[in-house]
Design a protein around this motif. Sequence first.
Motif, PDB file in Angstrom:
ATOM      1  N   GLY A  54      -3.357  -6.129  -1.224  1.00 15.12           N
ATOM      2  CA  GLY A  54      -3.645  -5.638   0.120  1.00 15.12           C
ATOM      3  C   GLY A  54      -5.007  -6.090   0.601  1.00 15.12           C
ATOM      4  O   GLY A  54      -5.168  -6.491   1.765  1.00 15.12           O
ATOM      5  N   ALA A 113       0.980   2.946  -3.418  1.00 13.30           N
ATOM      6  CA  ALA A 113      -0.197   2.846  -4.288  1.00 13.30           C
ATOM      7  C   ALA A 113      -0.902   4.201  -4.389  1.00 13.30           C
ATOM      8  O   ALA A 113      -0.965   4.956  -3.411  1.00 13.30           O
ATOM      9  N   SER A 157      -0.474   0.881   9.079  1.00 16.21           N
ATOM     10  CA  SER A 157      -0.733  -0.527   8.789  1.00 16.21           C
ATOM     11  C   SER A 157      -0.974  -1.324  10.066  1.00 16.21           C
ATOM     12  O   SER A 157      -1.862  -2.184  10.120  1.00 16.21           O
ATOM     13  N   PRO A 180      -7.003  -0.892   2.863  1.00 11.06           N
ATOM     14  CA  PRO A 180      -6.188  -1.182   1.681  1.00 11.06           C
ATOM     15  C   PRO A 180      -6.969  -0.934   0.398  1.00 11.06           C
ATOM     16  O   PRO A 180      -8.194  -1.113   0.347  1.00 11.06           O
ATOM     17  N   VAL A 181      -6.255  -0.513  -0.653  1.00  8.71           N
ATOM     18  CA  VAL A 181      -6.895  -0.242  -1.942  1.00  8.71           C
ATOM     19  C   VAL A 181      -6.345  -1.133  -3.045  1.00  8.71           C
ATOM     20  O   VAL A 181      -6.956  -1.221  -4.114  1.00  8.71           O
ATOM     21  N   THR A 182      -5.214  -1.783  -2.824  1.00  9.61           N
ATOM     22  CA  THR A 182      -4.629  -2.641  -3.860  1.00  9.61           C
ATOM     23  C   THR A 182      -5.232  -4.038  -3.789  1.00  9.61           C
ATOM     24  O   THR A 182      -5.718  -4.465  -2.729  1.00  9.61           O
ATOM     25  N   HIS A 199      -3.744   6.888  -4.225  1.00  8.21           N
ATOM     26  CA  HIS A 199      -4.939   7.063  -3.387  1.00  8.21           C
ATOM     27  C   HIS A 199      -4.937   6.153  -2.161  1.00  8.21           C
ATOM     28  O   HIS A 199      -6.005   5.897  -1.569  1.00  8.21           O
ATOM     29  N   ALA A 200      -3.789   5.647  -1.774  1.00  8.57           N
ATOM     30  CA  ALA A 200      -3.723   4.777  -0.596  1.00  8.57           C
ATOM     31  C   ALA A 200      -3.878   5.593   0.677  1.00  8.57           C
ATOM     32  O   ALA A 200      -3.435   6.746   0.760  1.00  8.57           O
ATOM     33  N   THR A 201      -4.534   5.016   1.672  1.00  5.27           N
ATOM     34  CA  THR A 201      -4.670   5.661   2.982  1.00  5.27           C
ATOM     35  C   THR A 201      -3.679   5.083   3.992  1.00  5.27           C
ATOM     36  O   THR A 201      -3.508   5.648   5.062  1.00  5.27           O
ATOM     37  N   ARG A 227      -0.104   4.806   4.557  1.00  9.89           N
ATOM     38  CA  ARG A 227       1.148   5.365   4.060  1.00  9.89           C
ATOM     39  C   ARG A 227       2.339   5.052   4.947  1.00  9.89           C
ATOM     40  O   ARG A 227       3.472   5.110   4.493  1.00  9.89           O
ATOM     41  N   GLU A 265       0.784  -1.231   0.000  1.00  5.51           N
ATOM     42  CA  GLU A 265       0.000   0.000   0.000  1.00  5.51           C
ATOM     43  C   GLU A 265       0.818   1.284   0.000  1.00  5.51           C
ATOM     44  O   GLU A 265       0.323   2.331  -0.409  1.00  5.51           O
ATOM     45  N   ARG A 266       2.045   1.254   0.454  1.00  3.95           N
ATOM     46  CA  ARG A 266       2.767   2.494   0.722  1.00  3.95           C
ATOM     47  C   ARG A 266       2.997   3.351  -0.518  1.00  3.95           C
ATOM     48  O   ARG A 266       3.091   4.572  -0.419  1.00  3.95           O
TER      49      ARG A 266
END
Length: 220
Positions: A177, A143, A154, A172-174, A145-147, A149, A140-141
């Motif tokens: 993830g 990606a 996490s 997670p957005v991926t 629009h990831a929240t 970071r 995610e770090r």
Amino acid sequence: MDDDSRTQRWERWAALPLAGASLLYLACYAVHVLAPALPRPVHLALRSLQLATWALFVADYGVRWRLSGTGWRFVPRHWLDTVVVLLPLMRPVRLVRTYEAVERRRGRPRLPLQARVIVYAGLSAVLLGFAGALAVYQQERTAPHATIRTFGDSVWWTCATLATVGYGDVAPVTPWGRTVAVGLMACGLALLGAVTGSFSSLLLQRFAREGDRDAAGPPG
């Protein structure tokens, strides 16, 4: 000597070395994820150590398969071991069996069954949560629009997920993830159910013993 005895002897002998290999695998993965700025040779060395420890896991799986004498039936009967070999990041969860193997050498476990379940579930939650937080952070770090970071984000998300709270402030957005998220949700429900059931059983047993003593009355 029968196959079961041979398998148990192997598991007792291999428990501590494999526990050390599991911690080494997790430590190498953690350094690889949390310190991406390290020189490339260092990351290659970490990858090599991970591959070497994974080879040990595969060898252990193969030996126990051979000693079981059950052929392909070994795979569904030991589905967790199969998953761990395919997804070695889950290997640290097997560390909870090290205590059981050590206690077998002493003759009998010191803790009652319900207490052991609670301890195993707690250790599993910590190890699985740490591994899951690392995996999600790695995906995610960077990606869009990831929240999630930072690693702290996490860890917070992992704790909320395993506790089945799900605040929703970070998620997670991926695809990978979210795949890890589904696994953590399932594990969180299973661990919570195991702890709740064992704790309830332990309380009921103690209440039953106290009730029996009250019914018996004071000693004459």
